[in-house]
Design a protein around this motif. Structure first.
Motif, mmCIF file in Angstrom:
data_model
loop_
_atom_site.group_PDB
_atom_site.id
_atom_site.type_symbol
_atom_site.label_atom_id
_atom_site.label_comp_id
_atom_site.label_asym_id
_atom_site.label_seq_id
_atom_site.Cartn_x
_atom_site.Cartn_y
_atom_site.Cartn_z
ATOM 1 N N HIS A 81 0.831 -1.204 0.000
ATOM 2 C CA HIS A 81 0.000 0.000 0.000
ATOM 3 C C HIS A 81 0.868 1.257 0.000
ATOM 4 O O HIS A 81 0.581 2.221 -0.716
ATOM 5 C CB HIS A 81 -0.926 -0.022 1.219
ATOM 6 C CG HIS A 81 -2.076 0.910 1.116
ATOM 7 N ND1 HIS A 81 -3.168 0.674 0.312
ATOM 8 C CD2 HIS A 81 -2.300 2.107 1.706
ATOM 9 C CE1 HIS A 81 -4.018 1.672 0.418
ATOM 10 N NE2 HIS A 81 -3.514 2.562 1.263
ATOM 11 N N ALA A 92 -4.057 -1.186 -5.782
ATOM 12 C CA ALA A 92 -4.390 -0.629 -4.460
ATOM 13 C C ALA A 92 -5.787 -0.040 -4.416
ATOM 14 O O ALA A 92 -6.282 0.517 -5.399
ATOM 15 C CB ALA A 92 -3.371 0.441 -4.082
ATOM 16 N N THR A 111 -8.113 2.397 2.027
ATOM 17 C CA THR A 111 -8.485 1.622 3.209
ATOM 18 C C THR A 111 -9.440 2.372 4.126
ATOM 19 O O THR A 111 -9.939 1.798 5.085
ATOM 20 C CB THR A 111 -7.222 1.245 4.006
ATOM 21 O OG1 THR A 111 -6.544 2.449 4.386
ATOM 22 C CG2 THR A 111 -6.302 0.360 3.193
#
Length: 195
Positions: A55, A106, A109
């Motif tokens: 990430h 990615a 989050t």
């Protein structure tokens, strides 16, 4: 590199360099630790997991990618901006295939993830490439998606060695950009909105 000099940033930078060499899909904490001259557990003082490292690499890549396009199109408009920005994207993917793949894979989050502003900068760069075409606002998202799809597809195919026919890849890339330019000019002319 001695263990004492490791930081989250240095581990991420080393990881980004490593994935460009070996491929994002081959990234492992063990390989990175070996590259840095430390034992694998030492890395976990700086990144929480391999997913965290991936990430972080994606954030670096998105930021670099946005900067490359921004710098290429600065002071340009229309077909000049399109050609310069497209070439900047192609060059970035060819020079940094691992980190580009990390960025493409990615997903944010959460609402404060630093990946979000990096993605927004990339989208803003693509939008800036298209600004000179004076598209109707209702067409802008479609144009950005089309541009991203065409450039992503071409660049990743080229990076993977997918173009094997006996013809110039540079000529094909130029042909594609000219084709996109004509289509964007047509979309602007036929756009119903005020320009």
């Amino acid at each position: 590199m001695p263990r004492a000099r490791l930081t989250p940033q240095s581990v991420t930078e080393a990881g980004a360099a490593l994935v460009d060499e070996i491929g994002f899909e081959n990234l492992s904490m063990g390989l990175l630790a070996e590259r840095l001259g430390v034992k694998t557990p030492a890395l976990y003082k700086h990144v929480t997991s391999q997913a965290d490292l991936a990430h972080r690499i994606a954030i670096v890549a998105m930021t670099e990618f946005a900067n490359a396009i921004r710098d290429a199109i600065q002071g340009r408009a229309g077909s000049d901006a399109l050609a310069a920005g497209a070439q900047a994207m192609r060059t970035y993917v060819l020079e940094h295939p691992g980190r580009y793949k990390a960025a493409d894979a990615a997903r944010p989050t959460g609402p404060v993830d630093p990946l979000i502003p990096a993605i927004e900068r990339v989208v803003a760069s693509w939008a800036a490439m298209l600004r000179g075409y004076r598209l109707d606002s209702s067409q802008e998202i479609h144009a950005v998606r089309m541009l991203r799809s065409a450039l992503h597809g071409f660049s990743t195919q080229e990076a993977a060695g997918g173009f094997r026919m006996d013809a110039s890849v540079d000529d094909s890339f130029t042909w594609m950009i000219n084709f996109l330019d004509v289509g964007l000019q047509h979309a602007a002319v036929s756009s119903p909105g005020d320009r």
